[in-house]
Structure formats: C-alpha cells, structure tokens
Design an enzyme around this catalytic site. Structure first.
Site, PDB file in Angstrom:
ATOM      1  N   LEU A   1      51.481  43.251  34.262  1.00 42.23           N
ATOM      2  CA  LEU A   1      50.232  42.655  33.753  1.00 42.23           C
ATOM      3  C   LEU A   1      49.190  43.754  33.805  1.00 42.23           C
ATOM      4  CD1 LEU A   1      48.473  40.014  33.119  1.00 42.23           C
ATOM      5  CD2 LEU A   1      47.943  40.039  35.552  1.00 42.23           C
TER       6      LEU A   1
ATOM      7  N   VAL B   1      45.269  45.253  31.907  1.00 39.62           N
ATOM      8  CA  VAL B   1      44.141  45.090  30.985  1.00 39.62           C
ATOM      9  C   VAL B   1      43.552  46.478  30.717  1.00 39.62           C
ATOM     10  CG1 VAL B   1      41.824  44.082  30.758  1.00 39.62           C
ATOM     11  CG2 VAL B   1      43.659  42.758  31.819  1.00 39.62           C
TER      12      VAL B   1
ATOM     13  N   GLY C   1      42.399  39.374  32.209  1.00 31.95           N
ATOM     14  CA  GLY C   1      43.573  39.217  33.078  1.00 31.95           C
ATOM     15  C   GLY C   1      43.899  37.742  33.252  1.00 31.95           C
TER      16      GLY C   1
ATOM     17  N   ASP D   1      55.777  40.744  41.198  1.00 31.80           N
ATOM     18  CA  ASP D   1      55.719  41.806  42.209  1.00 31.80           C
ATOM     19  C   ASP D   1      54.343  42.436  42.099  1.00 31.80           C
ATOM     20  OD1 ASP D   1      58.390  41.788  43.291  1.00 31.80           O
ATOM     21  OD2 ASP D   1      59.039  42.486  41.324  1.00 31.80           O
TER      22      ASP D   1
ATOM     23  N   TYR E   1      46.483  37.934  42.388  1.00 34.90           N
ATOM     24  CA  TYR E   1      47.386  36.830  42.027  1.00 34.90           C
ATOM     25  C   TYR E   1      47.141  35.592  42.885  1.00 34.90           C
ATOM     26  CZ  TYR E   1      49.913  40.119  39.098  1.00 34.90           C
ATOM     27  OH  TYR E   1      50.235  41.016  38.120  1.00 34.90           O
TER      28      TYR E   1
ATOM     29  N   PHE F   1      44.961  32.779  41.785  1.00 32.67           N
ATOM     30  CA  PHE F   1      45.458  31.863  40.756  1.00 32.67           C
ATOM     31  C   PHE F   1      46.552  30.937  41.320  1.00 32.67           C
ATOM     32  CE2 PHE F   1      43.853  35.628  38.578  1.00 32.67           C
ATOM     33  CZ  PHE F   1      42.896  35.032  37.772  1.00 32.67           C
TER      34      PHE F   1
HETATM   35  C1  LIG Z   1      44.360  43.645  37.828  1.00 31.66           C
HETATM   36  C2  LIG Z   1      43.948  43.396  36.371  1.00 31.66           C
HETATM   37  C3  LIG Z   1      45.144  42.928  35.554  1.00 31.66           C
HETATM   38  C4  LIG Z   1      42.859  42.288  36.390  1.00 31.66           C
HETATM   39  O1  LIG Z   1      42.462  41.997  35.073  1.00 31.66           O
HETATM   40  P1  LIG Z   1      40.937  41.760  34.704  1.00 31.66           P
HETATM   41  O2  LIG Z   1      40.868  41.297  33.297  1.00 31.66           O
HETATM   42  O3  LIG Z   1      40.163  42.973  35.060  1.00 31.66           O
HETATM   43  O4  LIG Z   1      40.567  40.598  35.732  1.00 31.66           O
HETATM   44  P2  LIG Z   1      39.759  39.257  35.459  1.00 31.66           P
HETATM   45  O5  LIG Z   1      38.509  39.571  34.675  1.00 31.66           O
HETATM   46  O6  LIG Z   1      40.677  38.231  34.946  1.00 31.66           O
HETATM   47  O7  LIG Z   1      39.375  38.973  36.976  1.00 31.66           O
HETATM   48  C5  LIG Z   1      39.096  37.726  37.467  1.00 31.66           C
HETATM   49  C6  LIG Z   1      38.705  37.885  38.925  1.00 31.66           C
HETATM   50  O8  LIG Z   1      39.738  38.566  39.620  1.00 31.66           O
HETATM   51  C7  LIG Z   1      39.176  39.421  40.616  1.00 31.66           C
HETATM   52  N1  LIG Z   1      39.678  40.764  40.353  1.00 31.66           N
HETATM   53  C8  LIG Z   1      39.641  41.470  39.195  1.00 31.66           C
HETATM   54  N2  LIG Z   1      40.250  42.647  39.331  1.00 31.66           N
HETATM   55  C9  LIG Z   1      40.700  42.691  40.581  1.00 31.66           C
HETATM   56  C10 LIG Z   1      41.409  43.651  41.316  1.00 31.66           C
HETATM   57  N3  LIG Z   1      41.783  44.825  40.805  1.00 31.66           N
HETATM   58  N4  LIG Z   1      41.721  43.351  42.594  1.00 31.66           N
HETATM   59  C11 LIG Z   1      41.346  42.185  43.146  1.00 31.66           C
HETATM   60  N5  LIG Z   1      40.665  41.232  42.499  1.00 31.66           N
HETATM   61  C12 LIG Z   1      40.332  41.486  41.242  1.00 31.66           C
HETATM   62  C13 LIG Z   1      37.715  39.278  40.552  1.00 31.66           C
HETATM   63  O9  LIG Z   1      37.326  38.315  41.505  1.00 31.66           O
HETATM   64  C14 LIG Z   1      37.486  38.761  39.162  1.00 31.66           C
HETATM   65  O10 LIG Z   1      36.367  37.987  39.076  1.00 31.66           O
HETATM   66  P3  LIG Z   1      34.908  38.690  38.948  1.00 31.66           P
HETATM   67  O11 LIG Z   1      35.014  39.780  37.917  1.00 31.66           O
HETATM   68  O12 LIG Z   1      34.043  37.545  38.525  1.00 31.66           O
HETATM   69  O13 LIG Z   1      34.602  39.223  40.300  1.00 31.66           O
HETATM   70  C15 LIG Z   1      43.295  44.666  35.735  1.00 31.66           C
HETATM   71  O14 LIG Z   1      42.203  45.074  36.525  1.00 31.66           O
HETATM   72  C16 LIG Z   1      44.262  45.821  35.564  1.00 31.66           C
HETATM   73  O15 LIG Z   1      44.956  45.930  34.547  1.00 31.66           O
HETATM   74  N6  LIG Z   1      44.328  46.748  36.547  1.00 31.66           N
HETATM   75  C17 LIG Z   1      45.217  47.894  36.475  1.00 31.66           C
HETATM   76  C18 LIG Z   1      46.672  47.481  36.521  1.00 31.66           C
HETATM   77  C19 LIG Z   1      47.008  46.531  37.660  1.00 31.66           C
HETATM   78  O16 LIG Z   1      46.575  46.737  38.802  1.00 31.66           O
HETATM   79  N7  LIG Z   1      47.825  45.515  37.374  1.00 31.66           N
HETATM   80  C20 LIG Z   1      48.326  44.551  38.360  1.00 31.66           C
HETATM   81  C21 LIG Z   1      49.819  44.615  38.237  1.00 31.66           C
HETATM   82  S1  LIG Z   1      50.671  44.349  39.759  1.00 31.66           S
END
Ligand SMILES: CC(C)(COP(=O)(O)OP(=O)(O)OC[C@H]1O[C@@H](n2cnc3c(N)ncnc32)[C@H](O)[C@@H]1OP(=O)(O)O)[C@@H](O)C(=O)NCCC(=O)NCCS
Length: 174
Positions: free
Chosen positions: A92, A94, A104, A130, A140, A143
C-alpha cells in the site's frame, strides 16, 4: 473524478514516488508481471480523465493467502479449521505529494471492496497485511487491523470488521 483501476500500460509507473524505494521498485518492475502470472493484482488510484500516461496517486496489491488458524488470536481461531484462506494486502503506498490527504484510507476502502468480491466468490476470513515498520503498524491499527500474537507487524482485519467499515463509509456489503 478519482478511480481505482487495475495497473496497466496507460499508467505512469516511472513517475511514481512514495518515498519508499522497495515499494516504488515493486510498482515499476514487478507488479505487472505478477498480475500476468496470477501472483498478485495491483490497483492504482488515478484521475479518471487524466491524459496518458496517467499519474498514479497511490496503489495497493492483493494476493490470496493460506494461514494456520493457530496464528490468530484465540477468539478469532475459535471454530475455524486448522488451515484457512484469506487475502493479503501485500503493498500500500501513496505518492509523496498526495500523502496525508486521505488517499491511503481511500485505498484501504478499495482493498476492502475487492476483498468482498473475493469473499462472495470464494470465501476468505479477512485481510492480512505485513506492516513494514511500527509506524505502518499504527497506521493499519487505526482502521481496526489487529496484530497477530506471534508477530506484531503482521495484522489481520476479519470479514465482519470489513463489512462494518464498508457500511460506515456507505459502500454496499455483500
Ligand atoms: C502510509 C501511507 C500509505 C499512508 O497514506 P496517506 O494517504 O498518507 O494516509 P491518510 O491520509 O489516509 O492518513 C490517515 C491518517 O493516518 C495517519 N497516518 C498517515 N500516515 C501515517 C504514517 N506514516 N504513520 C502513522 N500514521 C499515519 C494520520 O493520523 C492520518 O490522519 P491525519 O493526516 O489527519 O493526521 C503513505 O504515507 C505512504 O505511502 N507511505 C510510504 C509507504 C508506506 O509506508 N507504506 C505502508 C506499507 S507497509
């Protein structure tokens, strides 16, 4: 309008950067081959009417998986046979410039919708993921995913939680 599409040649894989090189490399080098060979499927979020090659706002991949019910929490394992099937959210990500805008979350809802299609056709006890590190685990968990007792970086979201989550966002649950 934003739309989830199966990864295709019309998408700009080369231009995607989520800040994690392994995830970028998977999208660029592996995802399409895996889809062709039935190893996993990758879905990308794009602006429907963007000109080609369409920029990828985010993506996830799914594959089928088999798990031992003993690896689940005792409550989840109850009344399940030893070997059960599920769906793994393998990746996953973004695009950097689109992070923290709810994409995300949108992708996770999309993955849950795909899970329900698989559930309808062939069953499956839920989604497994994972997490690549503790920050991802916390992401995760918000959610409803719950860490497995044997490994806190492996998380599980049971089918009933998926149905509830989809009901909350107004998507039909089967
Ligand atoms: C992790 C990831 C998928 C999150 O996607 P995103 O679109 O940025 O997240 P969302 O906007 O849906 O986030 C919703 C909430 O999740 C939390 N959140 C977002 N990124 C987070 C992170 N890296 N760690 C913990 N919490 C996080 C926040 O509370 C956020 O709400 P807020 O912005 O109002 O504070 C994205 O940051 C990403 O691609 N990161 C790099 C790759 C990665 O780490 N992937 C996970 C695979 S294991």
């Amino acid at each position: 309008m934003r739309k989830l599409e199966p990864l295709a040649k019309t998408h700009d894989r080369a231009g995607f950067d989520c800040g994690s090189e392994p995830l970028n490399a998977f999208l660029k080098q592996t995802a399409r081959q895996h889809a062709e060979r039935g190893i996993s499927r990758t879905y990308v979020l794009v602006e429907e009417d963007a000109p080609e090659a369409k920029p990828i706002l985010g993506f996830f991949s799914l594959n089928l998986c088999q798990v031992k019910s003993e690896s689940l929490t005792p409550e989840e394992a109850r009344r399940l046979p030893r070997d059960v099937s599920g769906v793994r959210l393998g990746r996953l990500a973004v695009a950097k410039e689109c992070q923290r805008q709810g994409i995300g979350k949108l992708l996770l809802v999309g993955a849950m919708g795909k899970f329900m299609e698989i559930f309808e056709a062939a069953g499956g006890i839920g989604l497994f993921v994972d997490a690549k590190d503790q920050a991802a685990r916390r992401y995760y968990e918000q959610f409803g995913f719950v860490s497995l007792p044997s490994n806190e970086l492996e998380l599980f979201l049971p089918v009933r939680s998926i149905q509830e989550a989809l009901a909350d966002v107004g998507q039909p649950q089967k």
